[in-house]
Scaffold this motif. Structure first.
Motif, PDB file in Angstrom:
ATOM      1  N   PHE A  60       0.849  -1.189   0.000  1.00  0.00           N
ATOM      2  CA  PHE A  60       0.000   0.000   0.000  1.00  0.00           C
ATOM      3  C   PHE A  60       0.886   1.240   0.000  1.00  0.00           C
ATOM      4  N   ALA A  61       0.694   2.130  -0.975  1.00  0.00           N
ATOM      5  CA  ALA A  61       1.432   3.400  -1.017  1.00  0.00           C
ATOM      6  C   ALA A  61       0.805   4.321   0.025  1.00  0.00           C
ATOM      7  N   SER A  62       1.438   4.411   1.183  1.00  0.00           N
ATOM      8  CA  SER A  62       0.854   5.152   2.300  1.00  0.00           C
ATOM      9  C   SER A  62       1.153   6.646   2.255  1.00  0.00           C
ATOM     10  N   SER A  63       2.105   7.042   1.438  1.00  0.00           N
ATOM     11  CA  SER A  63       2.430   8.459   1.258  1.00  0.00           C
ATOM     12  C   SER A  63       3.196   8.585  -0.058  1.00  0.00           C
ATOM     13  N   PRO A  64       3.486   9.808  -0.488  1.00  0.00           N
ATOM     14  CA  PRO A  64       4.261   9.973  -1.723  1.00  0.00           C
ATOM     15  C   PRO A  64       5.696   9.452  -1.611  1.00  0.00           C
ATOM     16  N   TRP A  65       6.147   9.109  -0.415  1.00  0.00           N
ATOM     17  CA  TRP A  65       7.526   8.686  -0.234  1.00  0.00           C
ATOM     18  C   TRP A  65       7.701   7.353   0.474  1.00  0.00           C
ATOM     19  N   ALA A  66       6.584   6.671   0.808  1.00  0.00           N
ATOM     20  CA  ALA A  66       6.707   5.412   1.550  1.00  0.00           C
ATOM     21  C   ALA A  66       5.573   4.455   1.207  1.00  0.00           C
ATOM     22  N   GLU A  67       5.828   3.172   1.503  1.00  0.00           N
ATOM     23  CA  GLU A  67       4.831   2.127   1.299  1.00  0.00           C
ATOM     24  C   GLU A  67       4.798   1.230   2.524  1.00  0.00           C
ATOM     25  N   ARG A  68       3.715   0.463   2.642  1.00  0.00           N
ATOM     26  CA  ARG A  68       3.570  -0.487   3.741  1.00  0.00           C
ATOM     27  C   ARG A  68       3.117  -1.811   3.141  1.00  0.00           C
ATOM     28  N   ALA A  69       3.727  -2.888   3.610  1.00  0.00           N
ATOM     29  CA  ALA A  69       3.398  -4.217   3.104  1.00  0.00           C
ATOM     30  C   ALA A  69       2.793  -5.053   4.220  1.00  0.00           C
ATOM     31  N   PHE A  70       1.755  -5.818   3.858  1.00  0.00           N
ATOM     32  CA  PHE A  70       1.105  -6.670   4.831  1.00  0.00           C
ATOM     33  C   PHE A  70       0.651  -7.962   4.172  1.00  0.00           C
ATOM     34  N   CYS A  71       0.444  -8.988   4.986  1.00  0.00           N
ATOM     35  CA  CYS A  71      -0.004 -10.289   4.502  1.00  0.00           C
ATOM     36  C   CYS A  71      -1.475 -10.205   4.114  1.00  0.00           C
ATOM     37  N   THR A  72      -1.804 -10.693   2.916  1.00  0.00           N
ATOM     38  CA  THR A  72      -3.191 -10.667   2.455  1.00  0.00           C
ATOM     39  C   THR A  72      -4.052 -11.722   3.141  1.00  0.00           C
ATOM     40  N   LYS A  73      -3.437 -12.715   3.755  1.00  0.00           N
ATOM     41  CA  LYS A  73      -4.196 -13.790   4.392  1.00  0.00           C
ATOM     42  C   LYS A  73      -4.561 -13.471   5.841  1.00  0.00           C
ATOM     43  N   CYS A  74      -3.598 -12.942   6.621  1.00  0.00           N
ATOM     44  CA  CYS A  74      -3.880 -12.696   8.045  1.00  0.00           C
ATOM     45  C   CYS A  74      -3.833 -11.213   8.424  1.00  0.00           C
ATOM     46  N   GLY A  75      -3.339 -10.358   7.538  1.00  0.00           N
ATOM     47  CA  GLY A  75      -3.318  -8.923   7.803  1.00  0.00           C
ATOM     48  C   GLY A  75      -2.105  -8.422   8.566  1.00  0.00           C
ATOM     49  N   SER A  76      -1.202  -9.313   8.955  1.00  0.00           N
ATOM     50  CA  SER A  76      -0.015  -8.876   9.709  1.00  0.00           C
ATOM     51  C   SER A  76       0.817  -7.893   8.898  1.00  0.00           C
ATOM     52  N   ASN A  77       1.280  -6.828   9.563  1.00  0.00           N
ATOM     53  CA  ASN A  77       2.185  -5.919   8.862  1.00  0.00           C
ATOM     54  C   ASN A  77       3.558  -6.574   8.794  1.00  0.00           C
ATOM     55  N   ILE A  78       4.236  -6.361   7.665  1.00  0.00           N
ATOM     56  CA  ILE A  78       5.552  -6.957   7.451  1.00  0.00           C
ATOM     57  C   ILE A  78       6.630  -5.879   7.466  1.00  0.00           C
ATOM     58  N   TYR A  79       6.433  -4.811   6.680  1.00  0.00           N
ATOM     59  CA  TYR A  79       7.421  -3.737   6.664  1.00  0.00           C
ATOM     60  C   TYR A  79       6.817  -2.453   6.122  1.00  0.00           C
ATOM     61  N   SER A  80       7.456  -1.350   6.446  1.00  0.00           N
ATOM     62  CA  SER A  80       7.233  -0.102   5.728  1.00  0.00           C
ATOM     63  C   SER A  80       8.534   0.177   4.995  1.00  0.00           C
ATOM     64  N   GLY A  81       8.437   0.814   3.847  1.00  0.00           N
ATOM     65  CA  GLY A  81       9.628   1.028   3.042  1.00  0.00           C
ATOM     66  C   GLY A  81       9.665   2.408   2.411  1.00  0.00           C
ATOM     67  N   ILE A  82      10.863   2.884   2.175  1.00  0.00           N
ATOM     68  CA  ILE A  82      11.061   4.200   1.563  1.00  0.00           C
ATOM     69  C   ILE A  82      11.051   4.041   0.043  1.00  0.00           C
ATOM     70  N   THR A  83      10.187   4.793  -0.630  1.00  0.00           N
ATOM     71  CA  THR A  83      10.062   4.721  -2.088  1.00  0.00           C
ATOM     72  C   THR A  83      10.584   5.969  -2.795  1.00  0.00           C
ATOM     73  N   MET A  84      10.853   7.021  -2.047  1.00  0.00           N
ATOM     74  CA  MET A  84      11.338   8.262  -2.643  1.00  0.00           C
ATOM     75  C   MET A  84      12.784   8.071  -3.097  1.00  0.00           C
TER      76      MET A  84
END
Length: 144
Positions: A60-84
């Motif tokens: 999920f692109a949570s801002s113009p400079w970062a994203e967040r990844a989560f499991c589609t099966k259980c919803g657990s967050n895995i990481y946030s990452g810098i995309t800028m």
């Protein structure tokens, strides 16, 4: 020493090649909503994380400079990452709670300290940075 971790259901597993010794707390509104409280993340360089079960991730692109990844099966967050683009591009912040072994990892810092709710605080003294200080590092051209 490498670290391993997973989501709650095990559909996504990962290994971190580098030694992790520090975590930081993020008090921003997005992290609080994403994690259900304060987010404790460990910083991982772009080439230091291998993910198995990536087909079970939603990013999920949570801002113009970062994203967040989560499991589609259980919803657990895995990481946030810098995309800028820039020196931090590709850096990931993996949730401390997803690691299989957290021994030897010390809380050393808090970010978005000016957004921290009054309802909690940490006992140990940490480095603290405000929203403006973080934005100057990761997204200097993004509006606050």
């Amino acid at each position: 020493m490498s670290h391993s971790g997973s989501c709650l259901c095990g559909a996504v597993t990962y290994s971190i090649k580098s030694t992790v010794t520090q975590t930081r707390a993020c008090h921003c509104g997005m992290c609080r909503k994403w994690s259900g409280g304060v987010y404790l993340g460990v910083e991982i360089a772009p080439d230091q994380m291998d993910i198995k079960g990536a087909e079970n991730l939603t990013v999920f692109a949570s801002s113009p400079w970062a994203e967040r990844a989560f499991c589609t099966k259980c919803g657990s967050n895995i990481y946030s990452g810098i995309t800028m683009p820039g020196p931090h591009f590709g850096t990931r912040y993996v949730g401390l709670g997803g690691l299989d072994d957290t021994s030897g990892i010390e809380l050393v810092g808090e970010i978005y300290i000016d957004k921290k709710p009054d309802s909690y605080s940490f006992a140990n003294d940490t480095d603290k940075m405000t929203e403006a200080e973080i934005m100057a590092i990761y997204a200097p051209n993004a509006p606050i």
